[in-house]
Design a protein around this motif. Structure first.
Motif: not given
Length: 225
Positions: A21, A27, A29, A31, A68, A70, A72, A106-108
């Protein structure tokens, strides 16, 4: 971490050793490279069972090659011990199914708008996008979790009839950031400033359009401190 409502900051999450993670934008994240839709559905089903047992539910996206996830705690707006516990369970399930985690992927993506005062424009953007206003941050967000967050950067000079001042923030794991930076520079970009690294680096393309490569390191508040 006895209080399940205590918000955890970047450093505290790092100390938990959640190798699958990455923590950013409040959050966790992950994958998981399932390689097939059927294996992905099996993983999602097992995640559902764990989430129901914990009465704590992640956001999950199932595609052909990936799942994926997430995590929180929506009631307090960040990561708590509930998320840490469920992350461990999900990782254990994935390992049991022979599914590899690929945390470097992972990215946002966020959108940033330079404005003189966020509170003067946030209600407009929330209304036009069908978003909610985030109480703790100068931003508006999709309550369904599907579309990109829009946040407002205070810029006193962004007044009058000027070109629209949007920029992109790409948030990546800390170990990926400098690799991404070098790739962007090799592709013709320039480094505007690294004065805020490792929280973020500001780059520009050949036409001067700016983008920030961001990490949680130095950017996320340490709520537990």
């Amino acid at each position: 971490m006895s209080d399940p409502r205590q918000l955890l900051g970047y450093r505290a999450v790092q100390e938990e050793g959640l190798d699958d993670w990455r923590f950013f934008l409040m959050k966790l994240h992950a994958r998981f490279a399932t390689g097939s839709f059927v294996k992905g559905l099996e993983l999602v089903t097992r995640i559902t069972d764990a989430a129901e047992a914990a009465n704590h539910h992640p956001d999950v996206v199932l595609t052909y090659p990936h799942v994926d996830v997430d995590l929180s705690s929506h009631d307090v707006g960040g990561v708590t011990s509930r998320d840490i516990d469920l992350a461990r369970q999900i990782s254990a399930v994935a390992a049991e199914l022979g599914v590899e985690a690929v945390p470097r992927e992972v990215s946002t993506l966020e959108l940033g708008l330079d404005v003189p005062a966020a509170d003067e424009v946030a209600p407009f953007w929330a209304a036009v996008l069908g978003y909610d206003v985030r109480a703790r941050w100068p931003e508006v967000f999709d309550p369904g979790g599907r579309n990109n967050t829009l946040w407002f950067q205070t810029s006193p000079g962004a007044t009058g009839e000027v070109q629209q001042r949007f920029h992109l923030d790409i948030v990546v794991p800390r170990e990926v950031a400098e690799e991404r930076l070098q790739e962007a520079l090799a592709a013709g970009g320039t480094l505007v400033t690294d004065g805020h690294a490792p929280a973020f680096w500001v780059l520009a393309d050949r036409h001067g359009n700016k983008v920030c490569i961001c990490t949680a390191d130095g950017r996320e508040p340490d709520e537990d401190a």
